[in-house]
Motif scaffolding. Structure first.
Motif, PDB file in Angstrom:
ATOM      1  N   MET A  40       0.844  -1.190   0.000  1.00 51.59           N
ATOM      2  CA  MET A  40       0.000   0.000   0.000  1.00 51.59           C
ATOM      3  C   MET A  40       0.881   1.243   0.000  1.00 51.59           C
ATOM      4  O   MET A  40       1.792   1.373   0.805  1.00 51.59           O
ATOM      5  CB  MET A  40      -0.911   0.025   1.241  1.00 51.59           C
ATOM      6  CG  MET A  40      -1.608   1.357   1.481  1.00 51.59           C
ATOM      7  SD  MET A  40      -2.360   1.462   3.127  1.00 51.59           S
ATOM      8  CE  MET A  40      -3.672   0.268   2.927  1.00 51.59           C
TER       9      MET A  40
ATOM     10  N   ILE B   8       0.373   5.049   0.861  1.00 58.91           N
ATOM     11  CA  ILE B   8      -0.622   5.895   1.513  1.00 58.91           C
ATOM     12  C   ILE B   8      -0.124   7.331   1.556  1.00 58.91           C
ATOM     13  O   ILE B   8       0.977   7.618   2.021  1.00 58.91           O
ATOM     14  CB  ILE B   8      -0.990   5.358   2.913  1.00 58.91           C
ATOM     15  CG1 ILE B   8      -2.076   6.229   3.555  1.00 58.91           C
ATOM     16  CG2 ILE B   8       0.219   5.198   3.813  1.00 58.91           C
ATOM     17  CD1 ILE B   8      -2.740   5.588   4.759  1.00 58.91           C
TER      18      ILE B   8
ATOM     19  N   VAL C  10      -3.691   4.852  -1.499  1.00 56.85           N
ATOM     20  CA  VAL C  10      -4.695   5.456  -0.623  1.00 56.85           C
ATOM     21  C   VAL C  10      -4.390   6.942  -0.454  1.00 56.85           C
ATOM     22  O   VAL C  10      -3.248   7.324  -0.189  1.00 56.85           O
ATOM     23  CB  VAL C  10      -4.708   4.759   0.755  1.00 56.85           C
ATOM     24  CG1 VAL C  10      -5.689   5.435   1.705  1.00 56.85           C
ATOM     25  CG2 VAL C  10      -5.039   3.284   0.594  1.00 56.85           C
TER      26      VAL C  10
ATOM     27  N   GLU D 287      -8.067   4.350  -3.536  1.00 55.45           N
ATOM     28  CA  GLU D 287      -9.000   4.622  -2.439  1.00 55.45           C
ATOM     29  C   GLU D 287      -8.857   6.078  -1.989  1.00 55.45           C
ATOM     30  O   GLU D 287      -7.758   6.527  -1.671  1.00 55.45           O
ATOM     31  CB  GLU D 287      -8.720   3.711  -1.232  1.00 55.45           C
ATOM     32  CG  GLU D 287      -9.065   2.256  -1.443  1.00 55.45           C
ATOM     33  CD  GLU D 287     -10.562   1.980  -1.369  1.00 55.45           C
ATOM     34  OE1 GLU D 287     -11.320   2.893  -0.971  1.00 55.45           O
ATOM     35  OE2 GLU D 287     -10.948   0.852  -1.708  1.00 55.45           O
TER      36      GLU D 287
ATOM     37  N   VAL E 298      -9.779   8.099   1.048  1.00 52.58           N
ATOM     38  CA  VAL E 298     -10.247   8.038   2.433  1.00 52.58           C
ATOM     39  C   VAL E 298     -10.634   9.463   2.827  1.00 52.58           C
ATOM     40  O   VAL E 298      -9.804  10.269   3.250  1.00 52.58           O
ATOM     41  CB  VAL E 298      -9.156   7.471   3.360  1.00 52.58           C
ATOM     42  CG1 VAL E 298      -9.606   7.509   4.813  1.00 52.58           C
ATOM     43  CG2 VAL E 298      -8.822   6.045   2.954  1.00 52.58           C
TER      44      VAL E 298
ATOM     45  N   PHE F 175     -11.010   1.393   6.556  1.00 52.50           N
ATOM     46  CA  PHE F 175     -10.192   2.607   6.711  1.00 52.50           C
ATOM     47  C   PHE F 175     -10.793   3.523   7.782  1.00 52.50           C
ATOM     48  O   PHE F 175     -10.864   4.746   7.610  1.00 52.50           O
ATOM     49  CB  PHE F 175     -10.058   3.353   5.374  1.00 52.50           C
ATOM     50  CG  PHE F 175      -9.359   2.562   4.301  1.00 52.50           C
ATOM     51  CD1 PHE F 175      -7.978   2.457   4.296  1.00 52.50           C
ATOM     52  CD2 PHE F 175     -10.080   1.916   3.306  1.00 52.50           C
ATOM     53  CE1 PHE F 175      -7.331   1.719   3.309  1.00 52.50           C
ATOM     54  CE2 PHE F 175      -9.441   1.176   2.328  1.00 52.50           C
ATOM     55  CZ  PHE F 175      -8.069   1.078   2.325  1.00 52.50           C
TER      56      PHE F 175
END
Length: 585
Positions: A117, A119, A342, A371, A373, A522
């Protein structure tokens, strides 16, 4: 072992003769919401009725009959229209607790290749001090990075800094025309902050100043030697200020690849989009359009657009944030080979990310999951964005200072026996922990009210409450003059005769479940809810079950083991939220 995973595996085996999707239906096995319904509930019979037909209670009985192992269940009951209530044996709970007590880690074991991932969070503009608006992205992103790492993910954190935008044109213009040399020599960072505010205020009322600042930005982007030299001079000062805040928050990043890093890649990004006929010229700019899939047209026979176009290159030749974000996707995929990227960014940017992800997938990045969030805003008690009493933006450093000051007053009251130095150290942990937890305990999608009194309180779902429960737990071992490492070198037999012992044991074993829920959605608040429930269960145990004055040595050892596991779980859980604990409070 994760108890929930084990139960779902059992039920998947039981469901296999009944459906081609046993794992999907096994997801309906969940912790019971009320102890009167047992420890866990399997609610798969009702949805399975749509596939099999018949009576859900009869389907539930078939599932029970198919269970390959029922030895861990004290009871299995069918309730209502077809709920399966499950109560685990004390032996099953004791066995798992013993394994935890003898382990070096409470975190679930992982197997197979670790997913990767990237992020992206925090991402401030480096030319101005961080403020309260940066808080949510920073601490939510950090908590999610920590939780996913704990679950075995290969997490790469990236602070996508705003280090190349118009704010630097403002600083360069201010440095050349309004600099106070004495102040710049004494504290260059403070002088930069003053210049930014000054030029910003001037530019709001004087178009000549606003234009001059923009011109300096253009010159910087075109590689002007003097502007580039000033930018290089400013950057270390700006980063020093940011890192001081991050150090106080105990936050680190694997990378800090700002807009300037991607600047050399933007022309190629635009060229690629144009060559793939994804971006087209429009009034001198280069844009990506989003036509309605239905092909509907307006009165002028133009295809209706679902939303505004994404501008890749402006008419004046300047690139946009969208171009930078696309270039960063290409770089991250090629450099890190992530399974998911993310972005922890507030909900006002939802349309931008919807467009960005759609363009990225059409551009060819279909093997990576994207994604956004999103999160709501922080408000005052009046429901408006949180401001100072004077109406200005609350600086993040000022917020941390006030949190520590308020925590110090509370610590002075409840811990007068500690030295002044100890109380100050505790206040640092409690104050910053309170700010983080108040945010993380909210459903991130919602706005929340910033309330000092609630977040520092020893009552309710606060970090202060959890830290106090932890410290009181540790005091048991101090009063008993027990060193946990020595005491638990030989594992005691755990006994769960009292309902409060059993309730605590059950929730202790649900820690991995809370992490998986928080990671999957999340939402760090799923972990905070678990920790609050654990602290409440421990307080019930502490009230009902004497530890140091237990009626026998064996029961004393058993209850000390439950205390030790509770402390480890609270400490580990808070650490995954970026919050520290103290041994005395």
């Amino acid at each position: 072992m994760n108890v929930l995973d084990h139960l779902r595996a059992l039920f998947a085996d039981a469901l296999r003769p009944l459906t081609e999707r046993p794992e999907d239906y096994a997801l309906h096995v969940r912790p019971a919401q009320d102890p009167k319904f047992g420890d866990y509930q399997a609610n798969c019979a009702m949805p399975l009725r749509k596939e099999l037909g018949g009576n859900p209670r009869e389907i539930a009985q078939k599932i029970i009959d198919n269970l390959p192992d029922q030895s861990i269940f004290e009871s299995i009951e069918i309730a209502g229209p077809g709920f399966i209530n499950l109560c685990l044996t004390s032996d099953a709970l004791v066995g798992e607790l013993g394994t935890l007590l003898g382990s070096d880690s409470l975190l679930p074991a992982t197997s197979g290749p670790a997913p990767t991932m990237v992020i992206d969070y925090s991402s401030p503009n480096v030319a101005k001090p961080m403020h309260v608006g940066h808080l949510r992205s920073t601490i939510i992103g950090d908590a999610l990075a920590r939780i996913h790492r704990a679950l075995g993910w290969n997490v790469i954190s990236d602070n996508h800094l705003g280090d190349w935008g118009t704010q630097f044109g403002m600083l360069i213009h201010g440095w050349r025309h309004y600099r106070d040399d004495a102040k710049a020599k004494e504290n260059p960072l403070a002088e930069l902050a003053r210049l930014y505010r000054h030029v910003n205020e001037l530019g709001e009322n004087d178009p000549v100043v606003a234009r001059a600042a923009r011109d300096e930005t253009v010159k910087l982007h075109e590689g002007d030697e003097e502007n580039l030299a000033l930018w290089k001079e400013f950057m270390p000062w700006c980063l020093e200020d940011l890192h001081r805040i991050y150090d106080r928050l105990d936050i680190r990043f694997d990378h800090e690849l700002g807009e300037s890093f991607y600047q050399p890649m933007l022309a190629e990004t635009a060229k690629s989009l144009e060559e793939k006929q994804m971006a087209t010229p429009s009034d001198g700019a280069l844009c990506v359009f989003f036509p309605d899939p239905s092909g509907k047209t307006d009165d002028d026979d133009n295809v209706i657009q679902r939303f505004a176009p994404m501008i890749v290159r402006k008419a004046d030749g300047a690139f946009t944030y969208a171009t930078t974000d696309l270039a960063s996707i290409r770089y991250r995929v090629e450099e890190f080979q992530p399974d998911v990227i993310v972005y922890v960014v507030d909900d006002r940017q939802s349309l931008h990310f919807q467009q960005l992800f759609e363009v990225a997938e059409k551009w060819g990045y279909t093997d990576v999951q994207f994604e956004h969030v999103a999160f709501g805003k922080i408000t005052g008690k009046d429901g408006k964005p949180y401001k100072t009493r004077q109406g200005g933006t609350v600086g993040l450093e000022m917020l941390l200072d006030e949190g520590i000051t308020r925590a110090k007053a509370s610590v002075d009251e409840i811990s007068p026996d500690l030295s002044e130095e100890e109380r100050q150290q505790v206040a640092e942990v409690v104050g910053i922990g309170a700010i983080k937890y108040a945010d993380l305990s909210q459903n991130r999608i919602s706005d929340y009210i910033f309330d000092w009194d609630k977040m520092i309180s020893l009552n309710g779902n606060t970090a202060t409450y959890l830290q106090y429960v932890y410290a009181r737990n540790r005091s048991i071992f101090r009063r008993g003059e027990i060193d946990p490492a020595t005491f638990f070198a030989t594992l005691p037999e755990i006994v769960l005769d009292h309902p409060s012992e059993r309730a605590l044991a059950l929730i202790l074993l649900q820690f991995p479940e809370s992490l998986q829920q928080a990671a999957g959605d999340f939402k760090p608040n799923m972990l905070t809810t678990y920790l609050f429930d654990l602290a409440n269960a421990y307080n019930g145990f502490f009230r009902d079950c004497p530890v140091l004055k237990a009626p026998s040595e064996s029961l004393r050892a058993s209850r000390l083991a439950l205390c030790e596991l509770t402390a480890r779980t609270i400490r580990t859980g808070l650490d995954l939220l970026g919050i520290k604990t103290v041994e005395r409070m």
